[in-house]
Design a protein around this motif. Structure first.
Motif, PDB file in Angstrom:
ATOM      1  N   TYR A 199      -9.098  -2.340   9.898  1.00  9.61           N
ATOM      2  CA  TYR A 199      -7.986  -1.525   9.475  1.00  9.61           C
ATOM      3  C   TYR A 199      -6.667  -2.250   9.714  1.00  9.61           C
ATOM      4  CZ  TYR A 199     -11.422   2.193   9.231  1.00  9.61           C
ATOM      5  OH  TYR A 199     -12.515   2.949   8.900  1.00  9.61           O
ATOM      6  N   SER A 207      -0.312   5.404   7.142  1.00  7.59           N
ATOM      7  CA  SER A 207      -1.009   5.542   5.869  1.00  7.59           C
ATOM      8  C   SER A 207      -1.691   6.891   5.780  1.00  7.59           C
ATOM      9  CB  SER A 207      -2.034   4.418   5.703  1.00  7.59           C
ATOM     10  OG  SER A 207      -1.400   3.158   5.675  1.00  7.59           O
ATOM     11  N   VAL A 227     -10.737   6.047  -2.539  1.00  5.14           N
ATOM     12  CA  VAL A 227     -10.727   5.145  -1.390  1.00  5.14           C
ATOM     13  C   VAL A 227     -12.145   4.822  -0.939  1.00  5.14           C
ATOM     14  CG1 VAL A 227      -9.999   4.825   1.000  1.00  5.14           C
ATOM     15  CG2 VAL A 227      -8.510   6.062  -0.593  1.00  5.14           C
ATOM     16  N   ALA A 244      -8.722   0.802  -2.572  1.00  7.44           N
ATOM     17  CA  ALA A 244      -7.981   2.007  -2.932  1.00  7.44           C
ATOM     18  C   ALA A 244      -7.573   1.883  -4.392  1.00  7.44           C
ATOM     19  CB  ALA A 244      -6.748   2.179  -2.049  1.00  7.44           C
ATOM     20  N   LEU A 297      -6.316   9.563  -6.086  1.00 13.86           N
ATOM     21  CA  LEU A 297      -6.488   8.408  -5.198  1.00 13.86           C
ATOM     22  C   LEU A 297      -7.964   8.301  -4.838  1.00 13.86           C
ATOM     23  CD1 LEU A 297      -5.340   6.170  -3.290  1.00 13.86           C
ATOM     24  CD2 LEU A 297      -5.117   7.965  -1.553  1.00 13.86           C
ATOM     25  N   ASP A 307     -13.651   3.380   2.383  1.00 20.55           N
ATOM     26  CA  ASP A 307     -13.140   3.220   3.737  1.00 20.55           C
ATOM     27  C   ASP A 307     -14.146   2.484   4.615  1.00 20.55           C
ATOM     28  OD1 ASP A 307     -12.804   4.087   6.651  1.00 20.55           O
ATOM     29  OD2 ASP A 307     -10.975   4.885   5.774  1.00 20.55           O
ATOM     30  N   LYS A 353     -13.278  -2.739   1.282  1.00 15.45           N
ATOM     31  CA  LYS A 353     -12.162  -1.819   1.404  1.00 15.45           C
ATOM     32  C   LYS A 353     -11.449  -1.775   0.057  1.00 15.45           C
ATOM     33  CE  LYS A 353      -9.355  -1.922   4.859  1.00 15.45           C
ATOM     34  NZ  LYS A 353      -9.534  -0.561   5.407  1.00 15.45           N
ATOM     35  N   VAL A 409      -1.150   9.870   2.984  1.00 11.80           N
ATOM     36  CA  VAL A 409      -2.245  10.450   2.194  1.00 11.80           C
ATOM     37  C   VAL A 409      -2.247  11.968   2.351  1.00 11.80           C
ATOM     38  CG1 VAL A 409      -4.751  10.601   1.948  1.00 11.80           C
ATOM     39  CG2 VAL A 409      -3.665   8.374   2.280  1.00 11.80           C
ATOM     40  N   GLY A 418     -12.690  10.095  -0.889  1.00 11.08           N
ATOM     41  CA  GLY A 418     -12.944   9.007   0.036  1.00 11.08           C
ATOM     42  C   GLY A 418     -14.424   8.826   0.307  1.00 11.08           C
ATOM     43  N   GLU A 463      -9.087  16.408   1.427  1.00 13.75           N
ATOM     44  CA  GLU A 463      -9.777  15.252   0.857  1.00 13.75           C
ATOM     45  C   GLU A 463     -11.231  15.596   0.588  1.00 13.75           C
ATOM     46  OE1 GLU A 463      -9.353  11.204   2.645  1.00 13.75           O
ATOM     47  OE2 GLU A 463     -11.510  11.375   2.935  1.00 13.75           O
ATOM     48  N   PHE A 474       0.846  -1.199   0.000  1.00 11.82           N
ATOM     49  CA  PHE A 474       0.000   0.000   0.000  1.00 11.82           C
ATOM     50  C   PHE A 474       0.883   1.252   0.000  1.00 11.82           C
ATOM     51  CE2 PHE A 474      -2.652   3.123   2.462  1.00 11.82           C
ATOM     52  CZ  PHE A 474      -3.601   3.335   1.479  1.00 11.82           C
ATOM     53  N   VAL A 504      -7.774  13.485  -3.817  1.00  9.97           N
ATOM     54  CA  VAL A 504      -8.156  12.315  -3.032  1.00  9.97           C
ATOM     55  C   VAL A 504      -9.660  12.336  -2.793  1.00  9.97           C
ATOM     56  CG1 VAL A 504      -7.838  11.038  -0.887  1.00  9.97           C
ATOM     57  CG2 VAL A 504      -5.899  12.277  -1.898  1.00  9.97           C
TER      58      VAL A 504
END
Length: 223
Positions: free
Chosen positions: A49, A56, A43, A109, A41, A45, A107, A60, A72, A96, A30, A70
């Motif tokens: 985890y 991480s 993600v 990415a 990116l 989530d 999960k 980010v 999410g 983000e 990762f 990014v």
């Protein structure tokens, strides 16, 4: 007779997917993929985890400072872990673009549309994952993210006071009044009253509909 197809030993199809086993191996892969990310990116989530979540998150934040976009999408479970709501708001403050969806299926990415890291774990530990390289499966994962993104509600409300902003985030995630009260340190009665007021203001019949209406009426930030 059926035609026999000979497989070219140089065929790269077998290299389209990597299987990663072990928490440290997943964390290392990762980190490598993050370091190679230059533009975007994506993600999804949700728990569980990996052990190096804080590292991480720091990487980010570094990507955001470098201008990487990014996006999410958070599950209700990710907001329900201790500090989950604060972390989502912190990520949004760092740049983000964050949304919440009541049903995040996995999960995931996606790095620059050139690779995806997909968790295979179903228990409490992240101990197996796939790295998907450019192929139809990667295209499908990106399309799935896009569809969830369109359905999701922005995490950070723009035109509400801070308390109602967080209430709206939890409301859109499907939290009940008792859970919202616990996260916001309010009584359930106070939460019920504020939810009722928001739904009346937005003309919503359901709690999630309130989040959707808020988004459409630009009470929430989107991107």
């Amino acid at each position: 007779m059926p035609e026999t197809v000979e497989v070219d030993p140089s065929d790269e199809s077998e290299n389209l997917v990597e299987v990663i086993v072990g928490q440290q191996a997943i964390a290392d892969r990762f980190a490598q993929l993050l370091n190679e990310t230059q533009e975007r990116l994506l993600v999804l989530d949700r728990p569980p985890y990996a052990a190096e979540t804080e590292k991480s998150d720091s990487r980010v934040r570094g990507l955001l400072r470098e201008g990487v976009k990014v996006r999410g999408i958070y599950s209700p479970d990710s907001l329900d872990v201790p500090g989950g709501v604060d972390e989502a708001y912190s990520a949004a403050d760092a740049g983000e673009t964050s949304r919440v969806h009541p049903q995040v299926p996995m999960k995931l990415a996606v790095f620059d549309n050139t690779a995806a890291l997909l968790s295979l774990s179903v228990g409490q530990l992240v101990d197996s994952a796939l790295v998907v390289h450019p192929c139809a499966l990667l295209d499908a994962l990106i399309e799935m993210f896009s569809l969830l993104w369109e359905q999701a509600v922005p995490v950070v409300p723009a035109k509400l006071d801070p308390l109602d902003a967080r209430l709206m985030t939890l409301l859109a995630a499907g939290f009940k009044d008792d859970a919202i009260a616990r996260h916001l340190s309010l009584s359930s009665r106070t939460v019920g009253r504020r939810v009722a007021d928001l739904m009346e203001t937005l003309g919503s019949r359901t709690r999630f509909q309130a989040g959707v209406h808020a988004q459409r009426r630009r009470l929430l930030e989107g991107a």
